[in-house]
Scaffold this motif. Sequence first.
Motif, PDB file in Angstrom:
ATOM      1  N   PHE A  47       0.834  -1.209   0.000  1.00 17.84           N
ATOM      2  CA  PHE A  47       0.000   0.000   0.000  1.00 17.84           C
ATOM      3  C   PHE A  47       0.859   1.245   0.000  1.00 17.84           C
ATOM      4  O   PHE A  47       2.061   1.185   0.247  1.00 17.84           O
ATOM      5  N   GLU A  48       0.193   2.364  -0.290  1.00 20.51           N
ATOM      6  CA  GLU A  48       0.869   3.653  -0.351  1.00 20.51           C
ATOM      7  C   GLU A  48       0.026   4.691   0.369  1.00 20.51           C
ATOM      8  O   GLU A  48      -1.200   4.710   0.226  1.00 20.51           O
ATOM      9  N   TYR A  49       0.717   5.530   1.149  1.00 19.08           N
ATOM     10  CA  TYR A  49       0.040   6.583   1.892  1.00 19.08           C
ATOM     11  C   TYR A  49       0.622   7.936   1.507  1.00 19.08           C
ATOM     12  O   TYR A  49       1.816   8.062   1.221  1.00 19.08           O
ATOM     13  N   PHE A  50      -0.248   8.919   1.523  1.00 12.39           N
ATOM     14  CA  PHE A  50       0.169  10.296   1.282  1.00 12.39           C
ATOM     15  C   PHE A  50      -0.668  11.181   2.189  1.00 12.39           C
ATOM     16  O   PHE A  50      -1.904  11.122   2.124  1.00 12.39           O
ATOM     17  N   SER A  51      -0.005  11.957   3.012  1.00 13.70           N
ATOM     18  CA  SER A  51      -0.706  12.843   3.951  1.00 13.70           C
ATOM     19  C   SER A  51      -1.813  12.103   4.704  1.00 13.70           C
ATOM     20  O   SER A  51      -2.959  12.554   4.756  1.00 13.70           O
ATOM     21  N   GLU A  52      -1.433  10.965   5.261  1.00 13.31           N
ATOM     22  CA  GLU A  52      -2.290  10.157   6.138  1.00 13.31           C
ATOM     23  C   GLU A  52      -3.416   9.425   5.405  1.00 13.31           C
ATOM     24  O   GLU A  52      -4.241   8.767   6.047  1.00 13.31           O
ATOM     25  N   THR A  53      -3.471   9.521   4.093  1.00 15.48           N
ATOM     26  CA  THR A  53      -4.530   8.863   3.316  1.00 15.48           C
ATOM     27  C   THR A  53      -3.944   7.716   2.490  1.00 15.48           C
ATOM     28  O   THR A  53      -2.925   7.896   1.820  1.00 15.48           O
ATOM     29  N   GLN A  54      -4.605   6.585   2.547  1.00 13.02           N
ATOM     30  CA  GLN A  54      -4.165   5.465   1.714  1.00 13.02           C
ATOM     31  C   GLN A  54      -4.675   5.712   0.306  1.00 13.02           C
ATOM     32  O   GLN A  54      -5.879   5.736   0.048  1.00 13.02           O
ATOM     33  N   ARG A  55      -3.743   5.820  -0.637  1.00 18.47           N
ATOM     34  CA  ARG A  55      -4.135   6.131  -2.012  1.00 18.47           C
ATOM     35  C   ARG A  55      -4.263   4.882  -2.879  1.00 18.47           C
ATOM     36  O   ARG A  55      -4.963   4.888  -3.878  1.00 18.47           O
ATOM     37  N   ASN A  56      -3.557   3.855  -2.477  1.00 20.37           N
ATOM     38  CA  ASN A  56      -3.576   2.657  -3.302  1.00 20.37           C
ATOM     39  C   ASN A  56      -3.240   1.447  -2.449  1.00 20.37           C
ATOM     40  O   ASN A  56      -2.472   1.558  -1.480  1.00 20.37           O
ATOM     41  N   LYS A  57      -3.784   0.299  -2.820  1.00 18.55           N
ATOM     42  CA  LYS A  57      -3.570  -0.934  -2.063  1.00 18.55           C
ATOM     43  C   LYS A  57      -3.329  -2.064  -3.041  1.00 18.55           C
ATOM     44  O   LYS A  57      -3.992  -2.163  -4.079  1.00 18.55           O
ATOM     45  N   GLY A  58      -2.374  -2.914  -2.706  1.00 16.56           N
ATOM     46  CA  GLY A  58      -2.065  -4.070  -3.539  1.00 16.56           C
ATOM     47  C   GLY A  58      -2.996  -5.238  -3.232  1.00 16.56           C
ATOM     48  O   GLY A  58      -3.914  -5.146  -2.431  1.00 16.56           O
ATOM     49  N   ASN A  59      -2.704  -6.363  -3.892  1.00 17.40           N
ATOM     50  CA  ASN A  59      -3.555  -7.537  -3.746  1.00 17.40           C
ATOM     51  C   ASN A  59      -3.112  -8.424  -2.590  1.00 17.40           C
ATOM     52  O   ASN A  59      -2.637  -9.539  -2.785  1.00 17.40           O
ATOM     53  N   PHE A  60      -3.261  -7.925  -1.410  1.00 20.39           N
ATOM     54  CA  PHE A  60      -2.927  -8.684  -0.221  1.00 20.39           C
ATOM     55  C   PHE A  60      -4.191  -8.824   0.630  1.00 20.39           C
ATOM     56  O   PHE A  60      -5.086  -7.981   0.587  1.00 20.39           O
ATOM     57  N   PRO A  61      -4.266  -9.903   1.436  1.00 25.03           N
ATOM     58  CA  PRO A  61      -5.462 -10.083   2.273  1.00 25.03           C
ATOM     59  C   PRO A  61      -5.596  -8.987   3.321  1.00 25.03           C
ATOM     60  O   PRO A  61      -4.651  -8.255   3.615  1.00 25.03           O
ATOM     61  N   GLY A  62      -6.790  -8.905   3.886  1.00 25.06           N
ATOM     62  CA  GLY A  62      -7.085  -7.881   4.881  1.00 25.06           C
ATOM     63  C   GLY A  62      -6.260  -7.977   6.146  1.00 25.06           C
ATOM     64  O   GLY A  62      -6.255  -7.044   6.956  1.00 25.06           O
ATOM     65  N   ARG A  63      -5.515  -9.090   6.308  1.00 26.50           N
ATOM     66  CA  ARG A  63      -4.634  -9.218   7.481  1.00 26.50           C
ATOM     67  C   ARG A  63      -3.517  -8.163   7.443  1.00 26.50           C
ATOM     68  O   ARG A  63      -2.894  -7.876   8.449  1.00 26.50           O
ATOM     69  N   PHE A  64      -3.257  -7.667   6.260  1.00 29.93           N
ATOM     70  CA  PHE A  64      -2.224  -6.649   6.089  1.00 29.93           C
ATOM     71  C   PHE A  64      -2.891  -5.270   6.118  1.00 29.93           C
ATOM     72  O   PHE A  64      -3.789  -4.989   5.324  1.00 29.93           O
TER      73      PHE A  64
ATOM     74  N   THR B  96      -2.546  10.298 -12.386  1.00 35.44           N
ATOM     75  CA  THR B  96      -3.626  11.053 -13.028  1.00 35.44           C
ATOM     76  C   THR B  96      -4.554  11.535 -11.930  1.00 35.44           C
ATOM     77  O   THR B  96      -4.340  11.217 -10.768  1.00 35.44           O
ATOM     78  N   SER B  97      -5.559  12.263 -12.272  1.00 35.41           N
ATOM     79  CA  SER B  97      -6.424  12.878 -11.259  1.00 35.41           C
ATOM     80  C   SER B  97      -6.989  11.811 -10.324  1.00 35.41           C
ATOM     81  O   SER B  97      -7.760  10.937 -10.725  1.00 35.41           O
ATOM     82  N   GLY B  98      -6.559  11.888  -9.077  1.00 31.41           N
ATOM     83  CA  GLY B  98      -7.062  10.993  -8.056  1.00 31.41           C
ATOM     84  C   GLY B  98      -6.468   9.599  -8.050  1.00 31.41           C
ATOM     85  O   GLY B  98      -6.808   8.783  -7.201  1.00 31.41           O
ATOM     86  N   THR B  99      -5.592   9.305  -8.973  1.00 29.27           N
ATOM     87  CA  THR B  99      -5.019   7.958  -9.043  1.00 29.27           C
ATOM     88  C   THR B  99      -3.499   8.040  -9.070  1.00 29.27           C
ATOM     89  O   THR B  99      -2.947   8.865  -9.785  1.00 29.27           O
ATOM     90  N   TYR B 100      -2.854   7.179  -8.331  1.00 36.29           N
ATOM     91  CA  TYR B 100      -1.392   7.124  -8.342  1.00 36.29           C
ATOM     92  C   TYR B 100      -0.978   5.663  -8.185  1.00 36.29           C
ATOM     93  O   TYR B 100      -1.347   5.012  -7.221  1.00 36.29           O
ATOM     94  N   LYS B 101      -0.204   5.177  -9.157  1.00 36.48           N
ATOM     95  CA  LYS B 101       0.263   3.795  -9.112  1.00 36.48           C
ATOM     96  C   LYS B 101       1.730   3.736  -9.481  1.00 36.48           C
ATOM     97  O   LYS B 101       2.185   4.467 -10.353  1.00 36.48           O
ATOM     98  N   TYR B 102       2.447   2.851  -8.837  1.00 36.83           N
ATOM     99  CA  TYR B 102       3.892   2.685  -9.057  1.00 36.83           C
ATOM    100  C   TYR B 102       4.093   1.184  -9.149  1.00 36.83           C
ATOM    101  O   TYR B 102       4.089   0.499  -8.131  1.00 36.83           O
TER     102      TYR B 102
END
Lengths: 112, 114
Positions: A47-64, B96-102
């Motif tokens: 996962f990735e966080y920016f300013s305390e917000t999770q912006r993206n999450k990978g394909n891992f189970p909810g245990r992570f 892109t707007s609202g989306t960020y992936k690496y």
Amino acid sequence: KAGVTQTPRYLIKTRGQQVTLSCSPISGHRSVSWYQQTPGQGLQFLFEYFSETQRNKGNFPGRFSGRQFSNSRSEMNVSTLELGDSALYLCASALGENSPLHFGNGTRLTVT
Amino acid sequence: GENVEQHPSTLSVQEGDSAVIKCTYSDSASNYFPWYKQELGKRPQLIIDIRSNVGEKKDQRIAVTLNKTAKHFSLHITETQPEDSAVYFCAASTATSGTYKYIFGTGTRLKVLA
């Protein structure tokens, strides 16, 4: 300038336990991402966080799970550990989008 | 979903020869392409990167080329040395707007034979 600091460097846990890993990014970096690395498996995005917000999450189970604090420090938690969770967990920080990632030395987790 | 394919998975070259690692990405909105080197037991470190508005970038013995039409980018190492032996990862970043992936490729283990 201090680099990305991950603690602890090594952890040994037993199946069923939970674990919390910590990451302190480079000063000024607001993006923190986490990766799992196992031999021959490359860098699997958690996962990735920016300013305390999770912006993206990978394909891992909810245990992570993870979180980021107001000072940009981040933690990730793994509950109900399984043998397959044994890996090197890398944290990386970045200034922002489309920027180089600066990796920490990682936490090597062994689940027995 | 989006992915990055990286080839070859292993590469052995004689010292002094060139090495080329290739990556293909699927998201046409990707606009930043870094390369990382991970030596044994160490953290991945950025060695070179390229943005979508540039076709080629060079830094001493290392160069990266980008073909946006084909969604393909490559790492070129010339005059390889034993210290170039490591695992190399490519990545494609999309903001892109609202989306960020690496997204990382699966890595290439380069062995430079003395």
